[in-house]
Structures are given as structure tokens and as C-alpha cells.
Design an enzyme around this catalytic site. Structure first.
Site, short mmCIF file in Angstrom:
data_model
loop_
_atom_site.label_atom_id
_atom_site.label_comp_id
_atom_site.label_asym_id
_atom_site.label_seq_id
_atom_site.Cartn_x
_atom_site.Cartn_y
_atom_site.Cartn_z
N GLY A 9 93.06 -0.62 -22.58
CA GLY A 9 92.41 -1.87 -22.20
C GLY A 9 90.93 -1.68 -22.01
N LEU A 10 90.14 -2.53 -22.65
CA LEU A 10 88.68 -2.44 -22.51
C LEU A 10 88.11 -3.84 -22.22
CD1 LEU A 10 86.43 -0.28 -22.65
CD2 LEU A 10 86.17 -0.79 -25.08
N THR A 12 87.22 -6.53 -18.78
CA THR A 12 86.20 -6.37 -17.74
C THR A 12 86.45 -5.12 -16.89
OG1 THR A 12 87.43 -7.84 -16.27
CG2 THR A 12 85.68 -8.84 -17.55
N VAL A 13 87.71 -4.86 -16.54
CA VAL A 13 87.99 -3.70 -15.69
C VAL A 13 87.78 -2.40 -16.47
CG1 VAL A 13 89.69 -2.52 -14.26
CG2 VAL A 13 89.59 -5.02 -14.26
N GLU A 126 95.76 1.65 -6.50
CA GLU A 126 94.80 1.06 -5.56
C GLU A 126 94.25 -0.26 -6.08
OE1 GLU A 126 93.51 2.59 -2.32
OE2 GLU A 126 93.30 0.43 -2.35
N GLU A 187 91.41 -19.73 -13.43
CA GLU A 187 91.82 -19.72 -14.83
C GLU A 187 92.06 -21.16 -15.32
OE1 GLU A 187 92.68 -16.74 -16.48
OE2 GLU A 187 92.42 -15.41 -14.78
N ASP A 198 100.36 -14.88 -7.58
CA ASP A 198 99.53 -13.68 -7.54
C ASP A 198 99.55 -13.07 -6.14
OD1 ASP A 198 97.07 -12.06 -8.73
OD2 ASP A 198 96.43 -12.84 -6.79
N LYS A 202 100.99 -9.27 -4.81
CA LYS A 202 100.23 -8.32 -4.01
C LYS A 202 100.92 -8.04 -2.68
CE LYS A 202 95.89 -9.75 -6.13
NZ LYS A 202 94.85 -10.80 -6.06
#
Lengths: 431, 431
Positions: A9-10, A12-13, A126, A187, A198, A202
Site C-alpha cells: 500500500g502506498l 497516504t499512510v 499501534e 467520506e 469505525d 477500534k
């Protein structure tokens, strides 16, 4: 020894992770010991926000998790598939995992952690809850001596942004959501955020770590924020409350084997509560444990930099643990520096100052003070002439602009010599 | 395998550590793997706040640091000597160290960490700054990917307690200090706290970890809070500020090798600042880094339980690292549980509720609502009859006492059937 990282994956993160590793100066000294050798993407032609050699980019993601050279797989694709299958394949191939994928961990953590335990590899997460806030590590390590009784959190930035704007501006939900979508805080399909899915993902992860039991997502009671109106916000204000979408997990630790309460719903909270003043996209988690009492962590819950910070923390944790075997100590736990900092002299500090001066109550005092400050390049932001205190003395309060400590102290020295000055009881710096 | 711990000091922190280890249920599963085999005290006859076999208690502290059986020395004596010499002897004997001693680390960290590096042992110090708040571990590990530009903290509970009371009560410094001494929040000799020495010790440690350079205590500019008067607090309020004793460490990361600014002084901070609402003995640290942005940690900075929590976290970190060698994974980084939590049904939740009801504006409505709630054991805390909204409809807001979710939902079901009810647009839980 260098450890090889395969990045899946490239977006934003992923781009945030690459940027940190490309620019290690001033960061942890372990960073140069790891190297991104492969990057897996869906589209080879898409423009990227980061400079990376096309030689190491591939759209064959399976080839990365199967590559025997790679030590650590960083999964920042998001979504359930192919992320889940890639993680399981990488584990089967003996690779350590760092993932930011709350959806996969909240649903398939059971399968993933069981597989990881069998293969003796780490699965670090994390970044999967609360972005850069190091709450996962605190639950796994720093708070390990505690019996945790409650974990309450603002764990979704989109809903907190919407509720904060509704609170401060009196706007209605639909209008605020539309505005948040326009600004990129929500979104196009806002369901995962505004209906609490979401946040439930978490909370499943956080509660599992806090209470030492796995949590099934479908067991979490969940309500979103669509029903909140400006009328409710108004009544909340009138009653001394604000409204936040909270995740709440608690257990009565005074009872043997009491069940876990876990729920996500909009909640009225008193304005004095430590979570009441967490505004905008900021996340925060309040943990109550025995014997620590209450600790609160707050920070950015999402975004490229914050999430990448958490991902990189997990990578260096794994690298430090691997390097510690067999005969070294874990570098994250040792001291990593031996030289002394060069310290700036206090005279070089640039800050605002507050000074309370007692002067003889006579004409021209303010002019004398203004001249003395001006002569030493100290600009004033405010000068308050207060009432006479007694015996012909008056109090004057001065707040400066940003000035150098040296200039300010020179001005003060000059002011102390003024015949109109009686004393300067207090000087404070202003943040 | 069990790891043997020698505990130096059985004051409030030492007793707190013993209590955690004696009662591991609901805490980290590694705790039963460690055992306190020796306790060193100054006086064998002093009454202790903890039940411990006199067989393992000795006043010969050297015998503990020289005992070849002991793996980890926990130093919670405080003060410079004999703590410093005992730590160095223990290191020379190859033992790992956990210390809560900010004074020793801030002054002799150089010598201690150099010796530890040579011997390949850990020196852990989470408890040496900000008590139970896991800020040391965050700086060493979780924020490792960041280039830190600023660390600002309220790191002394005594001064924050005094300044908070001065702010809320308008009292003067001397009176508030005397009150704090009477209540045990300040020492008989308050110099270390009120003159900022304790805060400077902690800032030396925190800045060293944040910026990766050792810091000499004497390089830290330091001012205490004795000069703050109720007049200053009054002017601060008038200007929209509060006054806190802050530790500030910052570096201009945009410049090559810029020097570190580090200082401790009373500071006026805007009420919107995240540290402005940290009151009483609570400590808090705000860290700014690239790419994470801003994170804030707050919690108890001192006290038996909070400090013991940090000490135990350090012990289990060492034990986890030792157990990971040679062929296991670090248990703190792995998943430590495999069973599912028993989840309490939402109907069993006990909480307060807020409900906004729209009713037909006619006499008897409040009575109907009161009867329906009362019949289901739902006590009300407030019932607000609001204005008529339109078309003969009125809005009524109800806040309940703590009630069971089941009773509340049954009452709401009954209310929905009332002929006087129009609709119930919102139901919220209240924290």
C-alpha cells in the site's frame, strides 16, 4: 544488520511511512537499520506523493509476502481483502506484521493472532486505533501492572469534528456532515464513521487489550450520531454538557468474573470531564486502572503523519526485539545517545512577557515605561493602568509581543532605574 | 522461569510495588513470572503498610546488590546516596535496574547509562518522571519515528496543586503552601518543588530522551513559583490566561544542529491550551513532533499507586525482553490472551439518560410522563418544559438518574403509547 521491509500500500499512510524512513535524521537511531525493499500497489501508473524508485514497486502483492528475503510486512492497504489474505500468507511465511487495518484486526484478529503465535512472529497494530496516539503500546506494556476497570474514548475523528462544529456553531447534522465531506473530513459514504462502525472496530481492539479477552465485534452495542440535532446540542449546553460519540468499555473489577460492558453511542458528558474539551478530529482515550487511577492520552487519530508515526514505532519495536536476540539488549530500552546537548543561553529565548510594575502614581509614568521598552526593541501587546493601590502607588500590568529575553531584561534593568518606578513584583513568561 | 527481584526501599512506592505483585489477578500475565526475593530497608522495626515476610527483609542493602541470585534491582529509596552507589554496584554485578530516582538519573545518568551499556544491562526509569504516565516509554519507543521539536510539561504536582488552588480560590501563595503542607501535598521543606528543582530534574530526563542528547542539570534555566501572588492570578484571568509552572524544551528542527532551549519557570498560558485545564496534582506532557503533530499525556505524577504502576511496567519490560532470548518472542509485543470476553447485555447497563420528547401541548402531559417513568422505576433528575414549538406541540427534555437500560426502554415504550405524545426525536446516554 539491515532488516528488509515489504510495504503493502502506498496511499497516504504508506507514503507517510516512506517519508519518515527516507529522512531519518533527528529520529530514532534504529531507523537506518531498516530498508523498504519492496512496495506493493494496486496501480503502477497512479501518481504518488513520494519519490520512490520504480524498480521496487510492483502490483504483484503475493510476490512480496512470499519473498524469502523480507523480514517485516507492513500492511497499509486498508479494507478486508486482499489485506486479510496477504497478512495470513505473510505470517505463514514467517514474516512479522505491522498493520494499520482496524477492520481486519477487529474481525479476524482471532485467526491472525493464533496463526502468529504458532509461527512465532509479531503482529503489531499501534496504527489500527487512534492513529499516532501510543495507546496500544500503553495497554500492552506501560499499564501492565494495572487492573483496568474502564476505557472510554473519542476514537473517531470524523464524528468528533461534526459534533464539535455543531456544538460551537449551532449547525445541524446534515449541513455539518456536508461541510465535513467538502473539506475531506468525512467520506462520500459516511456510514462507517457516523453510524459508529469505525468506532466499534477500534473499541473491539482497545477493549481486548485493556481487559485481556478477545471481543466479538457483533457483541458491541452501537449507535451513531445521525439523530443528534442542534436542539439537543442546545439543551446539552443549557444542562452543562457537551455531546460526544464515545466508546465505553468497563468491567466491575470488584466482582469475580464480571462481564464486560462495551458500547459505542453518542453521550452527553459534563463539561469538566477530561474528554469534553477534545475537539475537532482529535482522538482521546481515558483509562482508569488500579493502582494508577486515571490517565488520558490525546492526539491525532488519523492522517498520513500520525498513522505513519504509529506504523514506524511498530517496525522499530520489531527490529529492536530481533536485534536483541541472541546476545544484545533491546536498543529501545537502552540509552541510545552519549553526547551532551548544546543548550541555548536563556538570553536567546524569544517569548512574550507579563510584568506587574508598581509605580508612583504621577503623570508621565506610562510614557517613561513605553520609552524604556521601545529603546530596547520590546514591543508591547497590552499595557493596563490599574487602580492606585495605596500611598500614591499605582499598579501597571504590561504584556509584550514576542521579544528576546536579552532585550526584555535590558529594558527591565533600565525601568528599575526610573525615578517613577517603585518595584516590579512579578515577571512571567507567556506561552 | 521465574525472575528474581531485589527491592531497595519499602516506602510508599516500594509498598505499592509489593501490593501489585502480591495480587496479579486481572493484571499482565507476566507478573507471576517474577518474585521479590529480597527487600532492603533502612529500619527493620518501622511499621509497614504491606504484609511481607520478615525473612526476606534486611537492612544490609549491599548484600542485595551483591547477591548473585538476583536478576533485577528495583531502587525506590530516593535521594542521592546510598541510591546512586547501590545502582552502580548492581550494574557492576550484571543486574538490570529499575529506578524511580529522578535526582540520581538527572545528575548521574551519564555515569549510570555508560556503565549499563558496558555491562549489557537495562536501566529503566519510567517512574522517574511523571509517575504513572507512560511518557518515558512513548519517547523511547512509540514516538521513535518522529523528529521532536517541543516537549512542554506540568511535571511537578505540588506546584500545580498550589497554582490550581490559587487560581480557583484567589488565595495567596504562602497560605496555599501552608494548606498544601497540612494536607501532605507539599513537604515540610518545599524548596525542591516550589523552586523548580524537581521539575528541572524531570525535564533533564524527558528532554534527553525527546531530543537524543544528554542534558546537564546546571544548564537548565530555572525559576520557581514563590513570586506569584493573587494579584498576578487575577490579571492572568482578566487577560484570558492561567499560570502554570511549565518545563519547556524545544529545538528548531528546521535548522541544522540548532541548540536546545530548556527552562522551567512559571508561565502564563492561554485557557484554550491543552495544559491550561490540568489541575491539582495531575501532571501532563505535550509533545510536538514531525510527522505526528501534537500528543498530550496526562495522569497522576506521583503517589504510591501511580509510581508503582510505572515501576512494574519497567520490570515486566525487562522480564519480557529476557524471556524473548534466545528463541521466543517478546510477550509484551505478542497477544497474551485467546479466549473471548463475556459481554454484558446492553439491557443491564446502568446509566443516566437524556430524552427529548415532543408532546401535544395540553394539561396533564408532565403527569403522564412522570407516571410512566415512575411505574418502571426510572427516577428523574430534571424535567424541563420547553416552549411550544408549533401546531400545538411542546418540547419536553428529561434527564434521568442512574437507571437500568431495560427499565428505561420499558418506560419509553409505554410513553410512546401515550395519546399525549407526538414523538421522541432523541435519546442520549449521559456520562
Amino acid at each position: 544488520m539491515t532488516y528488509k521491509v515489504g510495504l503493502l500500500g502506498l496511499g497516504t499512510v504508506g507514503a507517510g511511512v516512506v517519508k519518515i524512513l527516507q529522512n531519518p535524521k533527528g529520529r530514532h537511531p534504529l531507523l537506518p537499520d531498516l530498508q523498504i525493499t519492496h512496495v506493493g500497489v494496486r496501480s503502477l501508473t497512479k501518481a504518488r506523493d513520494v519519490a520512490i524508485s520504480s524498480d521496487i514497486v510492483t502490483d504483484d502483492l503475493d510476490s512480496i509476502v512470499n519473498d524469502p528475503e523480507i523480514d517485516i510486512i507492513v500492511e497499509v492497504i486498508g479494507g478486508i481483502e486482499p489485506a486479510k489474505s496477504l497478512i495470513l500468507k505473510a505470517i505463514a511465511n514467517g514474516k512479522h506484521i505491522v498493520t494499520a487495518n482496524k477492520a481486519v484486526i477487529a474481525r479476524y484478529g482471532n485467526e491472525i493472532f493464533t496463526a502468529a503465535k504458532q509461527k512465532g512472529v509479531y503482529v503489531m497494530l499501534e496504527a489500527a486505533a487512534c492513529g499516532g496516539i501510543p495507546v496500544i503500546q500503553a495497554l500492552k506494556q506501560s499499564l501492565g501492572g494495572n487492573r483496568i476497570s474502564e476505557l472510554t474514548g473519542i476514537v473517531n475523528g470524523t464524528t468528533n469534528y461534526i459534533l464539535s462544529r455543531m456544538y460551537f456553531e449551532g449547525a445541524d447534522f446534515e449541513a455539518t456532515l456536508a461541510e465535513a465531506q467538502k473539506l475531506g473530513y468525512a467520506e462520500a459514504d459516511p456510514t462507517a464513521d457516523v453510524d459508529g462502525y469505525d468506532a466499534a472496530d477500534k473499541m473491539a481492539i482497545l477493549a481486548s487489550l485493556a481487559f485481556g479477552d478477545r471481543v466479538k465485534l457483533e457483541d458491541i452495542y452501537r449507535e451513531g450520531i445521525r439523530a443528534i440535532t442542534s436542539a439537543d446540542i442546545g439543551y446539552a449546553k443549557e444542562l452543562g454538557f457537551t455531546i460526544k460519540l464515545l466508546g465505553i468499555a468497563k468491567r466491575d473489577v470488584t466482582q469475580e468474573d464480571s462481564p464486560l460492558e462495551i458500547r459505542v453511542h453518542p453521550t452527553m458528558i459534563p463539561l469538566q470531564h477530561p474528554l469534553a474539551n477534545i475537539h475537532g478530529v482529535t482522538n482521546a482515550v481515558r483509562i482508569e486502572g488500579d493502582p494508577i487511577g486515571e490517565v488520558v492520552f490525546s492526539g491525532p487519530g488519523a492522517g498520513s503523519g500520525a498513522t505513519a508515526s504509529a506504523v514506524v514505532a511498530d517496525i522499530i519495536n520489531i527490529v529492536a526485539a530481533l536485534k536483541a536476540i541472541p546476545n544484545n539488549i533491546n536498543q529501545l530500552m537502552g540509552c541510545s545517545h552519549e553526547h551532551y546537548a548544546e543548550i541555548a543561553p536563556i538570553a536567546n529565548t524569544v517569548t512574550q512577557f507579563y510584568a506587574r510594575l508598581v509605580t508612583h502614581d504621577q503623570p508621565g509614568v506610562i510614557g517613561d515605561l513605553g520609552n524604556a521598552f521601545g529603546k530596547h526593541q520590546v514591543s508591547l501587546k497590552a499595557i493596563l493602568q490599574k487602580n492606585t493601590i495605596h500611598d500614591g502607588l499605582a499598579e501597571i500590568v504590561v504584556v509584550t509581543q514576542q521579544v528576546s529575553e536579552l532585550n526584555f531584561q535590558q529594558a527591565i534593568a533600565a525601568i528599575r532605574d526610573l525615578p517613577t518606578l517603585h518595584s516590579i513584583p512579578t515577571i512571567l513568561r507567556v506561552l
